[in-house]
Design a protein around this motif. Structure first.
Motif, PDB file in Angstrom:
ATOM      1  N   MET A  59    -115.004  17.613  -3.924  1.00 51.62           N
ATOM      2  CA  MET A  59    -115.293  16.301  -3.350  1.00 51.62           C
ATOM      3  C   MET A  59    -114.160  15.872  -2.420  1.00 51.62           C
ATOM      4  O   MET A  59    -112.988  15.987  -2.751  1.00 51.62           O
ATOM      5  N   SER A  60    -114.515  15.380  -1.245  1.00 52.64           N
ATOM      6  CA  SER A  60    -113.516  14.962  -0.280  1.00 52.64           C
ATOM      7  C   SER A  60    -112.802  13.695  -0.758  1.00 52.64           C
ATOM      8  O   SER A  60    -113.398  12.819  -1.365  1.00 52.64           O
ATOM      9  N   ARG A  61    -111.520  13.630  -0.463  1.00 52.35           N
ATOM     10  CA  ARG A  61    -110.714  12.481  -0.865  1.00 52.35           C
ATOM     11  C   ARG A  61    -109.835  12.052   0.297  1.00 52.35           C
ATOM     12  O   ARG A  61    -109.538  12.851   1.195  1.00 52.35           O
ATOM     13  N   ALA A  62    -109.430  10.800   0.286  1.00 51.48           N
ATOM     14  CA  ALA A  62    -108.558  10.272   1.334  1.00 51.48           C
ATOM     15  C   ALA A  62    -107.164   9.993   0.770  1.00 51.48           C
ATOM     16  O   ALA A  62    -106.993   9.832  -0.441  1.00 51.48           O
ATOM     17  N   ALA A  63    -106.203   9.950   1.669  1.00 50.47           N
ATOM     18  CA  ALA A  63    -104.834   9.638   1.260  1.00 50.47           C
ATOM     19  C   ALA A  63    -104.177   8.750   2.300  1.00 50.47           C
ATOM     20  O   ALA A  63    -104.495   8.799   3.492  1.00 50.47           O
ATOM     21  N   LEU A  64    -103.240   7.948   1.839  1.00 53.42           N
ATOM     22  CA  LEU A  64    -102.408   7.104   2.697  1.00 53.42           C
ATOM     23  C   LEU A  64    -100.989   7.642   2.654  1.00 53.42           C
ATOM     24  O   LEU A  64    -100.406   7.799   1.577  1.00 53.42           O
ATOM     25  N   LEU A  65    -100.426   7.926   3.841  1.00 57.76           N
ATOM     26  CA  LEU A  65     -99.031   8.339   3.933  1.00 57.76           C
ATOM     27  C   LEU A  65     -98.193   7.166   4.424  1.00 57.76           C
ATOM     28  O   LEU A  65     -98.437   6.640   5.508  1.00 57.76           O
ATOM     29  N   VAL A  66     -97.223   6.770   3.640  1.00 57.18           N
ATOM     30  CA  VAL A  66     -96.279   5.717   4.034  1.00 57.18           C
ATOM     31  C   VAL A  66     -94.986   6.413   4.431  1.00 57.18           C
ATOM     32  O   VAL A  66     -94.293   6.984   3.592  1.00 57.18           O
ATOM     33  N   ILE A  67     -94.672   6.379   5.731  1.00 48.11           N
ATOM     34  CA  ILE A  67     -93.609   7.218   6.268  1.00 48.11           C
ATOM     35  C   ILE A  67     -92.364   6.406   6.626  1.00 48.11           C
ATOM     36  O   ILE A  67     -92.406   5.507   7.481  1.00 48.11           O
ATOM     37  N   ASP A  68     -91.265   6.703   5.950  1.00 44.71           N
ATOM     38  CA  ASP A  68     -89.925   6.226   6.319  1.00 44.71           C
ATOM     39  C   ASP A  68     -89.771   4.705   6.384  1.00 44.71           C
ATOM     40  O   ASP A  68     -88.983   4.190   7.201  1.00 44.71           O
ATOM     41  N   VAL A  69     -90.479   3.979   5.550  1.00 44.78           N
ATOM     42  CA  VAL A  69     -90.278   2.524   5.511  1.00 44.78           C
ATOM     43  C   VAL A  69     -89.085   2.290   4.583  1.00 44.78           C
ATOM     44  O   VAL A  69     -89.233   1.873   3.433  1.00 44.78           O
ATOM     45  N   GLN A  70     -87.916   2.579   5.110  1.00 44.05           N
ATOM     46  CA  GLN A  70     -86.731   2.673   4.267  1.00 44.05           C
ATOM     47  C   GLN A  70     -85.559   1.835   4.763  1.00 44.05           C
ATOM     48  O   GLN A  70     -85.487   1.440   5.932  1.00 44.05           O
ATOM     49  N   GLU A  71     -84.657   1.606   3.839  1.00 42.65           N
ATOM     50  CA  GLU A  71     -83.498   0.746   4.081  1.00 42.65           C
ATOM     51  C   GLU A  71     -82.615   1.261   5.217  1.00 42.65           C
ATOM     52  O   GLU A  71     -81.935   0.473   5.892  1.00 42.65           O
ATOM     53  N   SER A  72     -82.635   2.559   5.459  1.00 40.10           N
ATOM     54  CA  SER A  72     -81.793   3.153   6.509  1.00 40.10           C
ATOM     55  C   SER A  72     -81.945   2.409   7.827  1.00 40.10           C
ATOM     56  O   SER A  72     -80.951   2.102   8.507  1.00 40.10           O
ATOM     57  N   PHE A  73     -83.189   2.123   8.215  1.00 44.26           N
ATOM     58  CA  PHE A  73     -83.428   1.459   9.500  1.00 44.26           C
ATOM     59  C   PHE A  73     -82.856   0.045   9.519  1.00 44.26           C
ATOM     60  O   PHE A  73     -82.366  -0.419  10.551  1.00 44.26           O
ATOM     61  N   ARG A  74     -82.938  -0.630   8.379  1.00 46.76           N
ATOM     62  CA  ARG A  74     -82.468  -2.015   8.323  1.00 46.76           C
ATOM     63  C   ARG A  74     -80.955  -2.106   8.482  1.00 46.76           C
ATOM     64  O   ARG A  74     -80.412  -3.180   8.787  1.00 46.76           O
ATOM     65  N   GLN A  75     -80.274  -0.986   8.303  1.00 47.73           N
ATOM     66  CA  GLN A  75     -78.817  -0.959   8.439  1.00 47.73           C
ATOM     67  C   GLN A  75     -78.364  -0.845   9.887  1.00 47.73           C
ATOM     68  O   GLN A  75     -77.177  -0.951  10.175  1.00 47.73           O
ATOM     69  N   ARG A  76     -79.308  -0.612  10.800  1.00 45.04           N
ATOM     70  CA  ARG A  76     -78.959  -0.475  12.215  1.00 45.04           C
ATOM     71  C   ARG A  76     -79.037  -1.831  12.925  1.00 45.04           C
ATOM     72  O   ARG A  76     -79.940  -2.622  12.659  1.00 45.04           O
ATOM     73  N   PRO A  77     -78.116  -2.094  13.863  1.00 48.38           N
ATOM     74  CA  PRO A  77     -78.133  -3.373  14.596  1.00 48.38           C
ATOM     75  C   PRO A  77     -79.448  -3.620  15.341  1.00 48.38           C
ATOM     76  O   PRO A  77     -79.858  -4.780  15.494  1.00 48.38           O
ATOM     77  N   ILE A  78     -80.118  -2.550  15.771  1.00 50.87           N
ATOM     78  CA  ILE A  78     -81.357  -2.694  16.537  1.00 50.87           C
ATOM     79  C   ILE A  78     -82.513  -3.201  15.677  1.00 50.87           C
ATOM     80  O   ILE A  78     -83.561  -3.606  16.188  1.00 50.87           O
ATOM     81  N   TRP A  79     -82.318  -3.222  14.357  1.00 56.07           N
ATOM     82  CA  TRP A  79     -83.372  -3.650  13.435  1.00 56.07           C
ATOM     83  C   TRP A  79     -83.934  -5.020  13.812  1.00 56.07           C
ATOM     84  O   TRP A  79     -85.136  -5.260  13.730  1.00 56.07           O
ATOM     85  N   ALA A  80     -83.081  -5.914  14.223  1.00 56.28           N
ATOM     86  CA  ALA A  80     -83.497  -7.289  14.539  1.00 56.28           C
ATOM     87  C   ALA A  80     -84.474  -7.342  15.704  1.00 56.28           C
ATOM     88  O   ALA A  80     -85.152  -8.357  15.899  1.00 56.28           O
ATOM     89  N   TYR A  81     -84.584  -6.259  16.462  1.00 60.25           N
ATOM     90  CA  TYR A  81     -85.458  -6.238  17.638  1.00 60.25           C
ATOM     91  C   TYR A  81     -86.676  -5.334  17.412  1.00 60.25           C
ATOM     92  O   TYR A  81     -87.312  -4.898  18.361  1.00 60.25           O
ATOM     93  N   GLY A  82     -86.996  -5.088  16.150  1.00 58.38           N
ATOM     94  CA  GLY A  82     -88.146  -4.255  15.819  1.00 58.38           C
ATOM     95  C   GLY A  82     -89.470  -4.908  16.195  1.00 58.38           C
ATOM     96  O   GLY A  82     -89.569  -6.132  16.309  1.00 58.38           O
ATOM     97  N   SER A  83     -90.482  -4.077  16.370  1.00 60.91           N
ATOM     98  CA  SER A  83     -91.782  -4.553  16.839  1.00 60.91           C
ATOM     99  C   SER A  83     -92.599  -5.264  15.777  1.00 60.91           C
ATOM    100  O   SER A  83     -93.537  -5.987  16.105  1.00 60.91           O
ATOM    101  N   ASN A  84     -92.259  -5.051  14.518  1.00 61.32           N
ATOM    102  CA  ASN A  84     -93.130  -5.544  13.453  1.00 61.32           C
ATOM    103  C   ASN A  84     -92.304  -6.122  12.303  1.00 61.32           C
ATOM    104  O   ASN A  84     -92.067  -5.446  11.299  1.00 61.32           O
ATOM    105  N   PRO A  85     -91.882  -7.374  12.419  1.00 63.20           N
ATOM    106  CA  PRO A  85     -91.059  -7.975  11.364  1.00 63.20           C
ATOM    107  C   PRO A  85     -91.726  -7.966   9.985  1.00 63.20           C
ATOM    108  O   PRO A  85     -91.041  -7.994   8.963  1.00 63.20           O
ATOM    109  N   ASP A  86     -93.063  -7.907   9.960  1.00 64.87           N
ATOM    110  CA  ASP A  86     -93.784  -7.923   8.681  1.00 64.87           C
ATOM    111  C   ASP A  86     -94.241  -6.527   8.278  1.00 64.87           C
ATOM    112  O   ASP A  86     -95.286  -6.357   7.667  1.00 64.87           O
TER     113      ASP A  86
END
Length: 202
Positions: free
Chosen positions: A1-28
């Motif tokens: 039977m076919s099944r679906a999956a969701l991949l959540v990729i790299d939504v990690q603290e590493s990015f928030r440590q960069r100064p450019i984080w404040a200018y991200g496209s998707n605050p939410d």
């Protein structure tokens, strides 16, 4: 039977440590990803969490720094694997394909950080491997990209002031143009959730 999956990729603290984080496209980004995760769980889809690591580099992606972890507000539940990759796509340096094959997955939905880098690359590779890919743009995030001639020592202010810098809007548009009709179906969080609700009523 076919099944679906969701991949959540790299939504990690590493990015928030960069100064450019404040200018991200998707605050939410956390809220949007959490909506997708909730819908996937309700539908019985497999949820796979992916983190990016660069061991030994001393940077924000070096596990020794403690930032290679999901952003606050996102928590895997029992049975949801967390994979750690060292390449841009989620397949090459992990056992993701084996995991999906064992689970009988044919349909893959991708979200995460960054839109044009790890998320787009995973969509391209997944498509080439035969998966039906859905790219949920408003559950991805990216940041302004400096011109290749700009030195790595440039400040965020210098990058943003440079007319050659690619804006987040330009990046997102380019990614959607490149993927649509070739590698993935472009979708929104609302559309994915609406489809899940429609499936539940059948």
């Amino acid at each position: 039977m076919s099944r679906a999956a969701l991949l959540v990729i790299d939504v990690q603290e590493s990015f928030r440590q960069r100064p450019i984080w404040a200018y991200g496209s998707n605050p939410d980004i956390v809220g949007q990803v959490d909506r997708l995760v909730t819908a996937a769980r309700q539908r019985g889809d497999l949820v796979v969490w992916v983190l990016h690591a660069e061991p030994g580099t001393g940077g924000v992606f070096d596990p020794a720094r403690g930032h290679v972890r999901l952003l606050d507000g996102l928590t895997p539940t029992a049975g949801e694997p967390t994979l750690v990759k060292t390449a841009h796509n989620a397949f090459t340096t992990t056992n993701l394909q084996q995991l999906l094959t064992t689970a009988g997955v044919d349909d893959l939905t991708v979200c995460g950080i960054r839109t044009e880098q790890c998320v787009e690359t995973t969509a391209r590779v997944g498509s080439d491997l035969g998966y039906r890919m859905t790219f949920v743009t408003d559950a991805t995030q990216t940041f302004p990209i400096p011109h290749r001639e700009v030195p790595e020592t440039a400040t965020v202010e210098e990058i943003l002031a440079d007319p050659r810098t690619m804006t987040t809007e330009e990046i997102i548009t380019r990614t959607e143009y490149a993927l649509a009709g070739r590698f993935a179906t472009i979708s929104t969080v609302d559309e994915v959730i609406g489809a899940a609700l429609a499936d539940a009523r059948r």
